[in-house]
Design a protein around this motif. Sequence first.
Motif, short mmCIF file in Angstrom:
data_model
loop_
_atom_site.label_atom_id
_atom_site.label_comp_id
_atom_site.label_asym_id
_atom_site.label_seq_id
_atom_site.Cartn_x
_atom_site.Cartn_y
_atom_site.Cartn_z
N UNK A 188 0.83 -1.22 0.00
CA UNK A 188 0.00 0.00 0.00
C UNK A 188 0.87 1.26 0.00
N UNK A 189 1.95 1.25 0.79
CA UNK A 189 2.81 2.44 0.87
C UNK A 189 3.50 2.71 -0.46
N UNK A 190 3.92 1.65 -1.14
CA UNK A 190 4.57 1.83 -2.45
C UNK A 190 3.53 2.34 -3.46
N UNK A 191 2.36 1.71 -3.42
CA UNK A 191 1.32 2.09 -4.38
C UNK A 191 0.93 3.57 -4.20
N UNK A 192 0.77 3.95 -2.94
CA UNK A 192 0.38 5.35 -2.66
C UNK A 192 1.48 6.34 -3.08
N UNK A 193 2.73 5.95 -2.89
CA UNK A 193 3.84 6.83 -3.30
C UNK A 193 3.76 7.08 -4.81
N UNK A 194 3.45 6.03 -5.56
CA UNK A 194 3.38 6.15 -7.03
C UNK A 194 2.15 6.97 -7.43
N UNK A 195 1.03 6.77 -6.71
CA UNK A 195 -0.18 7.56 -6.99
C UNK A 195 0.13 9.05 -6.77
N UNK A 196 0.75 9.38 -5.64
CA UNK A 196 1.07 10.78 -5.33
C UNK A 196 1.99 11.37 -6.40
N UNK A 197 2.92 10.54 -6.85
CA UNK A 197 3.88 10.97 -7.89
C UNK A 197 3.11 11.38 -9.16
N UNK A 198 2.21 10.52 -9.59
CA UNK A 198 1.48 10.81 -10.83
C UNK A 198 0.48 11.96 -10.66
N UNK A 199 -0.14 12.02 -9.48
CA UNK A 199 -1.09 13.12 -9.22
C UNK A 199 -0.40 14.48 -9.29
N UNK A 200 0.85 14.51 -8.86
CA UNK A 200 1.58 15.79 -8.86
C UNK A 200 1.60 16.41 -10.25
N UNK A 201 1.86 15.60 -11.26
CA UNK A 201 1.92 16.13 -12.63
C UNK A 201 0.52 16.59 -13.08
N UNK A 202 -0.49 15.78 -12.76
CA UNK A 202 -1.86 16.15 -13.16
C UNK A 202 -2.27 17.48 -12.53
N UNK A 203 -1.97 17.62 -11.24
CA UNK A 203 -2.30 18.85 -10.52
C UNK A 203 -1.61 20.06 -11.17
N UNK A 204 -0.34 19.88 -11.52
CA UNK A 204 0.41 20.98 -12.13
C UNK A 204 -0.21 21.39 -13.47
N UNK A 205 -0.67 20.39 -14.23
CA UNK A 205 -1.28 20.72 -15.53
C UNK A 205 -2.59 21.47 -15.33
#
Length: 350
Positions: free
Chosen positions: A124-141
């Motif tokens: 879960x911790x790995x999965x969430x880290x990757x989700x947060x990583x991808x969300x960061x780019x979406x939020x910036x766009x």
Amino acid sequence: MAFKSKIKTIEWVDNVSRMIDQTILPKEFKLVDIKTADEMYDAIKTMIVRGAPAIGIAGAHGVALAALEAGKKYTDIESFKNYITEKGKYLKSSRPTAVNLMWAVDKQLEILNGGGSITDLTEKLIKNAVVMENEDIEINKRMGDYGAEIVPKGATILTHCNAGALATVGYGTALGVIRSAYAKDPTIKVFADETRPRQQGARLTTWELTEDGIDTTLITDGMCSYFMKKKMIDVVITGADRIAANGDAANKIGTYTVAISAKYHNVPFYIAAPLSTIDTSIASGDEIKIEERNREEVTHINGDWICAEKVNIINPGFDVTPNELIAGIITEKGILRPPFKESIKKAFEG
Ligand code: MRU
């Protein structure tokens, strides 16, 4: 090398955190693999990774690395959780000002409160880290789409420090707005403050923007009023490291000076930052802890002394721009306008 090639500043790959080493750019482009939570602490502290959203993701990766370590050390769940919690605290102590770091680590630690075995929680911790990583780019766009609206046709934008792809996982906050504005109007121009003492503007912002073909002029920090007086700057956009509930915004040292000058010259001053940079637990910028950095950043340039050896040095890494100097805060939920106390409250409710 260009950001068009879609390299992420920081990325979870095969159970390591891979990141661009920002201490050697633009001379050298190198990726480094961070394999433990302690290595992550050092990478944040020494600014291999820097910029508020990027160090938030680094913190999230650091917690996932701590889980992998704890899984090898312990078989009982309490020791496993305690180890990760302690490493989380340690990671949060690496740099004090950017709240994204505390936000991201705490989001990860919350997962430990849910049920599950050591294997489940690690996954879960790995999965969430990757989700947060991808969300960061979406939020910036999303921020870029909202922010592009405030850039007049053919405008020259002044920015300070680096709030770009390098300060995030990708695309950037202030530079994300500039990228979105440029996509609509390739005649826009950027003035980048060099940003003493660590030169994030000179080393990182000019590299990112020129790689993307955006017309960029490098100026030294003391030049902004000169160019504003000459009406050569139409709008200022910077990032932020922590924004208080009343809109006071901490960003790289020198931002406050730019904002005062912008007010005097009637140039609108905007901040672009995700909601994770807003710390609603503090009423005003007076409560923001400002990082004090080492004296060598000021006394030396490229390893050479530039001043008298006995001189006193004070080196705060950030300053706080009072909300009354800010025309708007560009977020992934739209542009927040004064009075910020109300608009910030509303952004968190909706
Ligand atoms: O000391 P740094 O390089 O981490 O400081 C970075 C800044 O001040 C940025 O402007 C801020 O983090 C916003 S990044 C999107």
